[in-house]
Design a protein around this motif. Structure first.
Motif, PDB file in Angstrom:
ATOM      1  N   ASN A 393       0.682   6.596  -0.357  1.00 16.23           N
ATOM      2  CA  ASN A 393      -0.320   7.526   0.155  1.00 16.23           C
ATOM      3  C   ASN A 393      -0.756   8.549  -0.744  1.00 16.23           C
ATOM      4  O   ASN A 393      -0.978   9.799  -0.612  1.00 16.23           O
ATOM      5  N   GLN A 394      -0.707   8.070  -2.195  1.00 14.56           N
ATOM      6  CA  GLN A 394      -0.970   8.959  -3.233  1.00 14.56           C
ATOM      7  C   GLN A 394      -2.284   8.678  -3.712  1.00 14.56           C
ATOM      8  O   GLN A 394      -2.812   7.367  -3.938  1.00 14.56           O
ATOM      9  N   TYR A 395      -3.238   9.824  -3.867  1.00 12.98           N
ATOM     10  CA  TYR A 395      -4.720   9.631  -4.217  1.00 12.98           C
ATOM     11  C   TYR A 395      -5.001  10.511  -5.282  1.00 12.98           C
ATOM     12  O   TYR A 395      -4.768  11.785  -5.103  1.00 12.98           O
ATOM     13  N   LYS A 396      -5.553  10.053  -6.101  1.00 10.75           N
ATOM     14  CA  LYS A 396      -5.816  10.972  -7.628  1.00 10.75           C
ATOM     15  C   LYS A 396      -7.291  11.437  -7.695  1.00 10.75           C
ATOM     16  O   LYS A 396      -7.564  12.000  -8.673  1.00 10.75           O
ATOM     17  N   GLY A 397      -8.175  11.181  -6.885  1.00 15.64           N
ATOM     18  CA  GLY A 397      -9.620  11.679  -7.120  1.00 15.64           C
ATOM     19  C   GLY A 397     -10.328  10.768  -8.025  1.00 15.64           C
ATOM     20  O   GLY A 397     -10.093   9.628  -8.174  1.00 15.64           O
ATOM     21  N   ALA A 404      -6.775   2.974 -13.031  1.00 16.33           N
ATOM     22  CA  ALA A 404      -7.036   2.455 -11.499  1.00 16.33           C
ATOM     23  C   ALA A 404      -6.246   0.985 -11.602  1.00 16.33           C
ATOM     24  O   ALA A 404      -5.673   0.856 -10.595  1.00 16.33           O
ATOM     25  N   ILE A 405      -6.232   0.348 -12.697  1.00 20.89           N
ATOM     26  CA  ILE A 405      -5.540  -0.843 -12.992  1.00 20.89           C
ATOM     27  C   ILE A 405      -4.099  -0.413 -13.095  1.00 20.89           C
ATOM     28  O   ILE A 405      -3.372  -1.409 -12.846  1.00 20.89           O
ATOM     29  N   SER A 406      -3.833   0.276 -13.968  1.00 23.87           N
ATOM     30  CA  SER A 406      -2.440   0.772 -14.366  1.00 23.87           C
ATOM     31  C   SER A 406      -1.529   1.118 -13.319  1.00 23.87           C
ATOM     32  O   SER A 406      -0.491   0.838 -13.115  1.00 23.87           O
ATOM     33  N   SER A 407      -2.195   1.921 -12.433  1.00 28.24           N
ATOM     34  CA  SER A 407      -1.580   2.496 -11.437  1.00 28.24           C
ATOM     35  C   SER A 407      -1.792   1.995  -9.852  1.00 28.24           C
ATOM     36  O   SER A 407      -1.006   2.016  -8.970  1.00 28.24           O
ATOM     37  N   SER A 408      -2.498   0.561  -9.982  1.00 28.49           N
ATOM     38  CA  SER A 408      -2.909  -0.320  -9.001  1.00 28.49           C
ATOM     39  C   SER A 408      -3.201   0.287  -7.662  1.00 28.49           C
ATOM     40  O   SER A 408      -2.707  -0.024  -6.755  1.00 28.49           O
ATOM     41  N   SER A 409      -4.400   1.050  -8.084  1.00 29.79           N
ATOM     42  CA  SER A 409      -5.112   1.516  -6.929  1.00 29.79           C
ATOM     43  C   SER A 409      -5.898   0.723  -5.877  1.00 29.79           C
ATOM     44  O   SER A 409      -6.622  -0.084  -6.375  1.00 29.79           O
ATOM     45  N   ASN A 410      -5.131   0.968  -4.695  1.00 29.93           N
ATOM     46  CA  ASN A 410      -5.917  -0.137  -3.924  1.00 29.93           C
ATOM     47  C   ASN A 410      -7.143   0.351  -3.327  1.00 29.93           C
ATOM     48  O   ASN A 410      -8.139  -0.487  -3.043  1.00 29.93           O
ATOM     49  N   VAL A 411      -7.365   1.783  -3.314  1.00 31.30           N
ATOM     50  CA  VAL A 411      -8.888   2.154  -2.878  1.00 31.30           C
ATOM     51  C   VAL A 411      -9.794   1.757  -3.828  1.00 31.30           C
ATOM     52  O   VAL A 411     -10.818   1.328  -3.591  1.00 31.30           O
TER      53      VAL A 411
END
Length: 740
Positions: A393-397, A404-411
């Motif tokens: 549940n971590q979101y970076k704005g 986004a690819i490196s951290s694999s953001s689902n959002v």
């Protein structure tokens, strides 16, 4: 009407009679021919049990890895086989085995009538003795001559050996699927037992399996296997081999397959893939004296086999695992290790985040809709009722596509898929071999949620395509197959089809190298100059535990896929800390330490590296070129496609016109103002006939308008001037004021 019916019946009778006469003549001809040729043929038990046909499996240097045959296999004597096991085979395969002389004429006639009635070959009529001859002495050709040979040899067999000897030999050579020849090997493979330990239900499973090992596999077709087992048990009940109570008990049991670390993975996979390439059954293939040359690198295979994976067990439980190493240029699998008792190409799993590069990012890069610095919104969202959650549940704005690819953001992946369009994205991803069901029409696809899942070979090969700059290899364990006189009957083709642009591959590789450096696969940071990687984790439904953990990484030469998971998604599930960035990435690191990658991914011709103004990018998300005077700390260096590269320069560090100083005089007070630039340093001075004073130094001023009040001045002549310093250059303005 009755006369017409009589005519039809008489006509049919004469037609059948003529056919029988013709068949009798043909049979007599071949009987004389074959009989004279094989009259002197003698049998011995050693020849039956050690069949001479085999498929030889070789590594990439022609070293023999194994001989897929009966030779060297475990065998069992008749008195070690439980009676209920013998009864199971007798009931389903040859009820009159102990009564006939090798040929069951009544069964042949019954089978013929059933097949004529059904319109196809529904029932076979071969006895156990005939099956033994067919499996050990004859080819797979379907001719009258071969059938006559079978008849003659079966008769000789029955005269030479006792029924018990025939049955013992039969059970030691019959094929049970998954490279298992003989009941002892099948017992150990499927149940981790010796034949003598088989119970009634397990015996029924094996007896039912031999009709079609793939169709009735207890591993991949448990429902059909259960139905077939129950049929065997019903026949045993009818034959009074088991009681009604035993029948009820056994049919209600679940089929439980042993969990083993199978050491014949290479052989099983080679045979499985070979059957598809040359359209033979495994049994036919093994009996054809073929050589199957694989891509296996024996040194690499030995190293991977030596890794102690039991270190990654938990709660006294070892999860399933698979390790694949592919050569990106040839598509050859140079090493393969798995605990699965199913062929690697048949196991379907949810790919999790490992699908994102191909479904979400590649199509957007390809169309020029994004670049590595395109800003995405990594904040919680709701799209048509779908609420994707990031790991932890971590979101970076606001973050870049690279991050986004490196951290694999689902959002970010979900928003980008929604923007691009689900149907378009699926069509694009299918070029890599991914298959989509008609039910795959939801945004959860961005997170790798496929209705049918995908196999590990397809997933591995998709990343090899990125490493190969868009040319999709033909992933295969088999290099070639040769027959008699070393004639090549199959060769794995080298594919040169470009399914993705070099530029898109390079961009994704760049982002996945960041994943190795400081993203979810940072355990690979020592190799980040040469290795790109992607991790993936599947969470279990309504649980904080997981079902799958992936790390897929690649250099220019190799692609390495490491997977841990829970078969059938049953318990015990993987703990929360059992994820793609942990255990699978650690194993990948050990493999890269062996492979020693050293060749960087060079940019294609159409790729340029540009200096981007960092201040402008961070403050408003626009991508503008940095001017020559921009300090290094305010520059982002990034790759772009020439066709979509930014062309506008930022003005952040541009030397502007001299500062304009304004003044308001009221009574004995002076209010000084000027427009301040955040990245310019200002010096405000006051000068009289006798003195010069530095009133203020202004630096990193965040408001545009600067104000300074100089109060209670004595009558005098004053000069106020401001000096602007930027990039070692000076500009100034002056105002003169008289206070009377």
């Amino acid at each position: 009407m009755k006369n017409a019916l009589k005519i039809i019946i008489k006509t049919l009778f004469f037609v059948i009679l003529i056919i029988l006469v013709i068949l009798s003549i043909i049979f007599a001809y071949y009987y004389v021919k074959v009989s004279s040729k094989y009259r002197e043929l003698n049998f011995d038990k050693d020849k039956l049990i050690t069949a001479t046909s085999y498929a030889e499996i070789l590594d990439n240097n022609d070293f023999v890895l194994s001989n897929a045959s009966i030779n060297g296999r475990n065998t069992v004597s008749f008195n070690e086989i439980p009676q209920h096991t013998i009864n199971a085979f007798i009931s389903i395969e040859d009820k009159n085995f102990y009564k006939h002389n090798g040929i069951n004429y009544k069964r042949i006639l019954k089978s013929l009538l059933v097949n004529i009635k059904s319109g196809y070959a529904k029932e076979g009529a071969s006895t156990i003795s005939q099956q033994l001859i067919k499996n050990t002495h004859l080819s797979n050709e379907k001719t009258i001559e071969r059938k006559l040979k079978e008849y003659l040899l079966t008769r000789k067999l029955e005269k030479k050996f006792t029924k018990d000897e025939i049955l013992e030999t039969y059970l030691n050579v019959i094929y049970f699927g998954n490279s298992c020849f003989g009941i002892e090997n099948a017992s150990k493979y499927y149940f981790n037992k010796t034949t003598s330990e088989l119970n009634i239900g397990e015996s029924a499973v094996l007896a039912g399996l031999i009709k079609s090992p793939k169709l009735y596999s207890p591993i991949t077709a448990k429902k059909k296997c259960t139905e077939r087992r129950n049929l065997v048990l019903k026949e045993m009940l009818d034959d009074k081999y088991i009681t009604e109570e035993q029948f009820k008990q056994e049919t209600q049991k679940e089929i439980e397959i042993a969990k083993n670390d199978f050491n014949n993975t290479i052989e099983r996979t080679s045979l499985s893939l070979a059957t598809k390439e040359i359209n033979l059954s495994e049994k036919e293939l093994v009996n054809s004296n073929l050589k199957i040359k694989t891509y296996i690198n024996s040194q690499l295979q030995h190293y991977i086999d030596s890794l102690d994976l039991t270190l990654f067990s938990y709660d006294n439980f070892m999860p399933e695992y698979a390790i694949i190493v592919e050569n990106n240029q040839t598509g050859g699998i140079e090493a393969l290790r798995t605990s699965l008792n199913v062929n690697i190409e048949e196991m379907l799993r949810q790919p999790a985040s490992c699908l994102k590069p191909f479904l979400v990012y590649a199509p957007n890069f390809e169309d020029g809709k994004i670049n590595l610095l395109t800003q995405l919104d990594d904040n919680k969202t709701n799209i048509s009722g779908f609420n994707p959650n990031n790991a932890g549940n971590q979101y970076k704005g606001k973050i870049s596509v690279r991050e986004a690819i490196s951290s694999s953001s689902n959002v970010c992946a979900t928003k980008l898929l929604n923007y691009y369009g689900i149907n378009k994205a699926k069509k694009f991803a299918s070029k890599f071999g991914f298959r989509f069901d008609k039910k795959d029409n939801h945004l959860a696809l961005a997170l790798g949620s496929l209705y049918n899942g995908c196999d590990l070979l397809t997933l591995t090969n998709a990343y090899a395509t990125l490493a190969n700059y868009g040319v999709k290899p033909n992933i295969n364990l088999i290099n070639n197959i040769t027959g008699q006189n070393d004639i090549v009957i199959y060769k794995n083709p080298i594919n040169d089809e470009q399914i993705l642009s070099k530029e898109t591959c390079f961009f994704i590789t760049q982002a996945l190298q960041s994943c190795s450096q400081n993203g979810t696969a940072k355990k690979l940071k020592d190799f980040s100059n040469y290795v790109a990687s992607k991790t993936g984790t599947n969470g279990a439904y309504n649980s904080n535990k997981n079902t799958d953990a992936y790390c897929i990484s690649y250099s220019k030469k190799h692609t390495v896929c490491v997977w841990f998971g829970v078969k059938n998604n049953d318990s015990p599930l993987l703990p929360q800390n059992y994820n793609g960035g942990n255990q699978p990435t650690y194993i990948s690191k050990l493999i890269w330490e062996y492979l020693k990658p050293s060749e960087p991914f060079s940019p294609p011709e159409n790729i340029i590296k540009l200096d981007i103004d960092k201040i402008n990018y961070n403050e408003n998300g626009t991508i503008k070129l940095a001017i020559k005077n921009t300090p290094e700390r305010y520059i982002i260096k990034e790759y772009f496609n020439k066709n979509y590269a930014p062309t506008i320069y930022a003005t952040t560090f541009k030397i502007t016109e001299k500062p304009v100083l304004h003044a308001k005089v009221k009574n004995n007070n002076v209010e000084l103002t000027f427009e301040a630039d955040k990245f310019t340093k200002y010096y405000l001075y006051k000068k009289t006939r006798d003195t010069e004073t530095l009133l203020d130094t202004i630096e990193n001023y965040n408001k545009n308008k600067y104000t300074y009040n100089d109060n209670k001045l004595s009558p005098n002549f004053y000069e106020y001037y401001i000096v602007a310093e930027k990039n070692n250059k000076l500009q100034s303005d002056i105002i003169k004021i008289l206070i009377e």
